[in-house]
Design a protein around this motif. Structure first.
Motif, PDB file in Angstrom:
ATOM      1  N   PRO A 331       0.803  -1.234   0.000  1.00 48.82           N
ATOM      2  CA  PRO A 331       0.000   0.000   0.000  1.00 48.82           C
ATOM      3  C   PRO A 331       0.825   1.268   0.000  1.00 48.82           C
ATOM      4  O   PRO A 331       0.400   2.299  -0.523  1.00 48.82           O
ATOM      5  N   GLN A 332       2.024   1.217   0.602  1.00 54.82           N
ATOM      6  CA  GLN A 332       2.913   2.373   0.617  1.00 54.82           C
ATOM      7  C   GLN A 332       4.329   1.913   0.283  1.00 54.82           C
ATOM      8  O   GLN A 332       4.849   0.982   0.884  1.00 54.82           O
ATOM      9  N   SER A 433       1.797   5.112  -3.566  1.00 55.44           N
ATOM     10  CA  SER A 433       1.040   3.864  -3.658  1.00 55.44           C
ATOM     11  C   SER A 433       1.472   3.142  -4.929  1.00 55.44           C
ATOM     12  O   SER A 433       1.108   3.566  -6.039  1.00 55.44           O
TER      13      SER A 433
END
Length: 687
Positions: A331-332, A433
């Motif tokens: 996600p990151q 992202s």
């Protein structure tokens, strides 16, 4: 960065300018002016735009076929010639064409001097502001910037022209001069030359046979040049390389200037670019590529597909699951680099790719095309080795605005978290992202995506087309070229199974924002990393486990991630904190930790052609590389795929489309898939 003998690998001597009482900028080093305050714009248009016939040539560009017009300039200076060419390009060129402007500058201007110079030209204010915003740091090397949604590609080469220009050439072969090779086996071609820089009297070192021989090597029939000088030795040097020379009226008080066209008929004794002992790195496509298959829809595959699609190539992307379902699905992801005080290919590439990525993502983030935040990245100097390097780099990289050296209370002020020690701070970096980056790259009319489909073998048909086959031997899709970008799964293809890549397991842990006593304002990198929260959730990690291909979540790895977080700030994590969930995936890394990017070598041919190097590594072997035609590789980006894939995608596109590369030759060799085979041959190891 260009290779340099200077003890500081980051050293670059910027321009020292005397603005004088008349406001005209003069270079202290050369005693010459950058432009005339009264007629600078008119003189540049007269010399470089008019006498390279750019208006006439750009009006006739094919509106039905994508293309690229390439200009090389010696002496970027204030950027005036570039701004004027860009302005003209906007008014004349069709939208399916790209302007590639390459400019060499040994002493680049400080940003403040650049802004001051641009203030003289109100009609160029808008374009000048874009250039200022994208102006590279004052570091040696090759800096690529994509402007106007990639319709303009600017390569700024900060360094000596006599070093930078030869580095643009593929390894030349003494028995294969340009006149004897087929057009598609030649080096990339330049369409026009702007021979600027200071006059031969002020800057004699630049006006050298090396410059003229590079012009001959990078030009093709019809390439033009223009220069303000009419010096006899310049005329003789260019004529010897195969240019037809014409002396015409100069501008203002300059009575004469030179212009000319390349006729591809050089003198037999004309100087040639320095040859390479073993020309094993020549990855250009053997024939034109109109369609391509990219295997893998992670960061490497999606960025490559986008770079090719923007050049008018029809691309099919095959993904066995869905885009960003592997290591690119976190996600990151952190946009950062790790610096070294010592020169070397790894250090040069990681810094070059980092600076390129910062500019690449900034515009996309601002427009909302991708998700993330350039909130800054704080990289703690945890170990004794880190502390030593911190002091060394602080000395080597003084006065750089893209990097700060922080300690003590400064750490908490920047991060919002109580921290001790020292840290490198990258104020323009942050987190992104990766799935949003992949999806944005795939959103192009020239890209077709096939999901839930796995290609397990590659076949090269008699008509030259590559075919990707499934596990039943049935054809999935065929195209002119194939790019293998499926991470560790590249080993399943017979053509790429020799690659020394390895999976590295990494597990992330997700926490509630309320589990911390302080909320990070920027990304904090330590043994793992901690990013600012998204919708009340935190992402921490990641574990690093070699020789482990299991992607099931493990409580022990959650415990490791939490322990690492406690180590950087003992009171940061509340006693009740626990991992809510997580994600495990496999990174792909090479044996030397550099990505693997370039043409796929035919290993048996390398072993045969270069076997003698095992007995004497200093031998000259005039045999060009033997690669699978139009088969390329883009894997092994490790944990820095966000940083390394944008410039690597540009590099592959330059190989496939026959363009001037975004990296100097020595870095291209350092990334080449054939490098491992060459090392084994030289070390007399079994292939």
């Amino acid at each position: 960065m260009a290779k340099s003998s200077h003890p500081n690998p980051y050293f670059l001597e910027a321009a020292s300018i005397d603005w004088g009482t008349d406001g005209v900028p003069r270079a202290d080093t050369y005693g010459d002016i950058y432009f005339s305050q009264e007629s600078g714009i008119h003189e540049s248009r007269h010399v470089f735009l008019i006498h390279n016939q750019l208006t006439e040539r750009w009006k006739t560009l094919d509106t039905q076929q994508s293309g690229r017009f390439t200009i090389i300039e010696t002496g970027f200076g204030t950027g005036l010639n570039f701004l004027l060419a860009w302005q003209l390009w906007q008014s004349l060129a069709p939208s399916n064409w790209q302007l590639h402007f390459i400019s060499v500058e040994k002493h680049p201007l400080h940003p403040a001097d650049l802004r001051r110079a641009h203030a003289y030209w109100p009609e160029l204010t808008h374009l000048a502001s874009i250039l200022q915003h994208n102006y590279p740091p004052l570091l040696p090397g090759q800096h690529r910037r994509m402007l106007n949604s990639a319709q303009v590609c600017l390569d700024l080469l900060f360094g000596d022209a006599l070093e930078c220009l030869p580095a643009l050439l593929d390894s030349p072969s003494p028995s294969s001069p340009r006149s004897q090779t087929s057009p598609l086996d030649r080096p990339p071609c330049v369409d026009a030359w702007f021979l600027d820089g200071f006059s031969p009297a002020s800057n004699p070192d630049m006006w050298h046979d090396t410059l003229f021989s590079c012009m001959g090597a990078l030009s093709d029939t019809g390439t033009t040049f223009a220069t303000f000088t009419s010096a006899g030795f310049v005329k003789r040097g260019l004529r010897g390389q195969g240019f037809a020379i014409e002396k015409v009226t100069g501008y203002g008080r300059k009575r004469e200037m030179l212009r000319g066209t390349f006729k591809n008929q050089s003198d037999a004794d004309a100087p040639k670019p320095e040859t390479v002992a073993v020309p094993w790195h020549r990855p250009s496509a053997a024939s034109a590529v109109n369609s391509a298959i990219v295997i893998g829809a992670g960061l490497a595959g999606c960025s490559t597909a986008r770079a090719l699609a923007q050049r008018g190539i029809k691309v099919t992307v095959i993904e066995r699951n869905t885009p960003a379902s592997g290591a690119s699905g976190n996600p990151q992801g952190v946009l950062y680099t790790k610096l070294s005080p010592a020169p070397g290919d790894l250090n040069q590439f990681t810094l070059t790719s980092f600076l390129h990525a910062l500019a690449h993502y900034r515009e996309r983030l601002a427009s909302g095309v991708i998700e993330g935040e350039l909130c800054g990245v704080l990289q703690l100097a945890n170990s004794k080795k880190d502390a030593v390097q911190f002091d060394q780099l602080k000395n080597l990289l003084a006065d750089q605005d893209w990097l700060q050296f922080l300690s003590g209370d400064e750490l908490e002020k920047v991060s919002g978290v109580a921290l001790n020690g020292q840290a490198f701070y990258y104020p323009n970096a942050g987190w992104l992202s990766p799935p949003s980056v992949c999806n944005a790259d795939l959103d192009h009319p020239n890209i077709r995506l096939i999901t839930h489909c796995e290609g397990v073998s590659l076949s090269n048909a008699e008509n030259g087309q590559w075919c990707v086959l499934d596990d039943k031997g049935q054809s999935i899709v065929d195209a002119d070229a194939v790019i293998v970008a499926n991470s560790n799964d590249a080993l399943q293809f017979s053509q790429t199974q020799h690659l020394p890549i390895k999976p590295i397991r990494g597990q992330l842990s997700y926490l509630n924002e309320s589990d911390l006593t302080q909320i990070p304002q920027c990304v904090i990198c330590h043994e793992g990393y901690l990013a600012p929260p998204i919708a009340g959730k935190l992402c921490i990690g990641a574990s690093f486990t070699l020789r482990d291909s299991d992607t099931a979540l493990r409580e022990c790895d959650h415990g490791l991630n939490l322990a690492q977080l406690k180590a950087i700030s003992p009171n940061l994590l509340k006693s009740t904190a626990s991992a809510l969930d997580g994600r495990a995936s496999l990174r792909c890394s090479s044996s030397d930790y550099l990505p693997i990017v370039g043409a796929a070598p035919i290993v048996a041919d390398y072993a045969k052609n270069y076997a003698a190097l095992g007995k004497d590594a200093r031998l000259c072997i005039d045999t060009a590389a033997s690669n699978y035609p139009k088969l390329y590789i883009n894997v092994a980006h490790g944990s820095r795929g966000l940083t390394s894939t944008p410039v690597c995608a540009e590099l592959l596109a330059s190989y496939i489309c026959g363009e001037v590369r975004p990296l100097p030759r020595h870095l291209c060799e350092a990334l080449s898939p054939a490098r491992f085979t060459m090392r084994r041959i030289i070390r007399n190891q079994k292939i």
